[in-house]
Design a protein around this motif. Structure first.
Motif, PDB file in Angstrom:
ATOM      1  N   LEU A 108      85.255  21.106 -27.034  1.00 36.68           N
ATOM      2  CA  LEU A 108      84.963  22.127 -26.028  1.00 36.68           C
ATOM      3  C   LEU A 108      83.798  23.012 -26.449  1.00 36.68           C
ATOM      4  O   LEU A 108      82.933  23.353 -25.645  1.00 36.68           O
ATOM      5  N   LEU A 109      83.771  23.378 -27.728  1.00 37.42           N
ATOM      6  CA  LEU A 109      82.684  24.224 -28.222  1.00 37.42           C
ATOM      7  C   LEU A 109      81.341  23.504 -28.136  1.00 37.42           C
ATOM      8  O   LEU A 109      80.329  24.095 -27.774  1.00 37.42           O
ATOM      9  N   GLU A 111      80.515  21.184 -26.056  1.00 36.68           N
ATOM     10  CA  GLU A 111      80.125  21.016 -24.658  1.00 36.68           C
ATOM     11  C   GLU A 111      79.315  22.211 -24.156  1.00 36.68           C
ATOM     12  O   GLU A 111      78.569  22.087 -23.199  1.00 36.68           O
ATOM     13  N   GLU A 112      79.479  23.352 -24.797  1.00 33.43           N
ATOM     14  CA  GLU A 112      78.754  24.557 -24.390  1.00 33.43           C
ATOM     15  C   GLU A 112      77.298  24.547 -24.868  1.00 33.43           C
ATOM     16  O   GLU A 112      76.511  25.388 -24.449  1.00 33.43           O
ATOM     17  N   LEU A 113      76.963  23.619 -25.735  1.00 33.15           N
ATOM     18  CA  LEU A 113      75.623  23.575 -26.330  1.00 33.15           C
ATOM     19  C   LEU A 113      74.685  22.669 -25.538  1.00 33.15           C
ATOM     20  O   LEU A 113      75.134  21.738 -24.865  1.00 33.15           O
ATOM     21  N   ASP A 115      71.964  19.616 -24.965  1.00 32.66           N
ATOM     22  CA  ASP A 115      72.121  18.206 -25.307  1.00 32.66           C
ATOM     23  C   ASP A 115      71.638  17.855 -26.722  1.00 32.66           C
ATOM     24  O   ASP A 115      72.378  17.246 -27.494  1.00 32.66           O
ATOM     25  N   ARG A 118      73.764  19.256 -29.639  1.00 33.24           N
ATOM     26  CA  ARG A 118      75.080  18.600 -29.643  1.00 33.24           C
ATOM     27  C   ARG A 118      74.963  17.174 -30.198  1.00 33.24           C
ATOM     28  O   ARG A 118      75.737  16.759 -31.054  1.00 33.24           O
ATOM     29  N   CYS A 152      74.483  24.794 -33.934  1.00 35.88           N
ATOM     30  CA  CYS A 152      75.830  24.310 -33.606  1.00 35.88           C
ATOM     31  C   CYS A 152      76.881  25.006 -34.464  1.00 35.88           C
ATOM     32  O   CYS A 152      77.910  25.465 -33.949  1.00 35.88           O
ATOM     33  N   HIS A 155      77.224  28.637 -33.477  1.00 31.77           N
ATOM     34  CA  HIS A 155      77.927  28.745 -32.195  1.00 31.77           C
ATOM     35  C   HIS A 155      79.428  28.572 -32.395  1.00 31.77           C
ATOM     36  O   HIS A 155      80.226  29.380 -31.918  1.00 31.77           O
ATOM     37  N   CYS A 156      79.817  27.527 -33.116  1.00 32.39           N
ATOM     38  CA  CYS A 156      81.244  27.277 -33.371  1.00 32.39           C
ATOM     39  C   CYS A 156      81.856  28.430 -34.160  1.00 32.39           C
ATOM     40  O   CYS A 156      82.968  28.880 -33.853  1.00 32.39           O
ATOM     41  N   ARG A 159      82.259  31.520 -31.837  1.00 28.33           N
ATOM     42  CA  ARG A 159      83.297  31.304 -30.822  1.00 28.33           C
ATOM     43  C   ARG A 159      84.681  31.339 -31.467  1.00 28.33           C
ATOM     44  O   ARG A 159      85.609  31.918 -30.919  1.00 28.33           O
TER      45      ARG A 159
END
Length: 170
Positions: A108-109, A111-113, A115, A118, A152, A155-156, A159
């Protein structure tokens, strides 16, 4: 616009050596010296009165950004390690459940990034590809791959940090 070719020819060796002394790595120095000139090309002033001073400012800012990304990456990895630390004392079902939950949360985390970040993360973590191989597949520099992975992880981290704080507040 200043003559970038002339600036590069006159100052690249000096900048590379300065960065190599700071970073203790010729590869990282090459990446950052390259990024410094790219930054100059994409957003430099029309005239530069003190080229070395200007290049030092750009390179110093890139060094600060690099150090911040590395710190965030270390913190994210530490946070994940802390979350997983107690799993070896649990039974196999709890370990499998925790890994499944972590896998779903990570999915899920990610998917917020965007392309490319990710995909870079998945190639590095699931396929074990080197930065160079990832860069070739994505048609970007190794430096960009490093930035994608740091993005990435940051971000993780943030979150998960926010989720843990919200859970503690309830």
């Amino acid at each position: 616009m200043p003559d970038i070719g002339l600036l590069y020819h006159e100052h690249h060796g000096w900048l590379f050596n300065w960065l190599r002394r700071k970073l203790l790595s010729p590869q990282d120095a090459a990446d950052l010296s390259h990024d410094t000139f790219v930054r100059l090309i994409t957003g430099g002033p029309a005239r530069i009165h003190e080229p070395r001073a200007y290049l030092l400012v750009i390179a110093s800012r890139l060094l600060i950004n690099r150090n911040q990304r590395q710190r965030i990456e270390r913190e994210a990895l530490y946070s994940v390690a802390v979350l997983l630390e107690g799993t070896d004392r649990r039974g196999p079902e709890q370990v499998a459940g925790a890994r499944d939950l972590l896998s779903r949360v990570l999915h899920l985390l990610l998917e917020e990034l965007p392309d490319k970040p990710r995909r870079a993360f998945l190639m590095a973590r699931l396929e074990g590809l080197s930065y160079r191989a990832i860069g070739e597949r994505l048609a970007v520099s190794e430096s960009s791959v490093k930035q994608y992975l740091a993005r990435c992880l940051a971000h993780c981290h943030w979150r998960l940090h926010d989720a843990l704080e919200q859970g503690a507040g309830q």
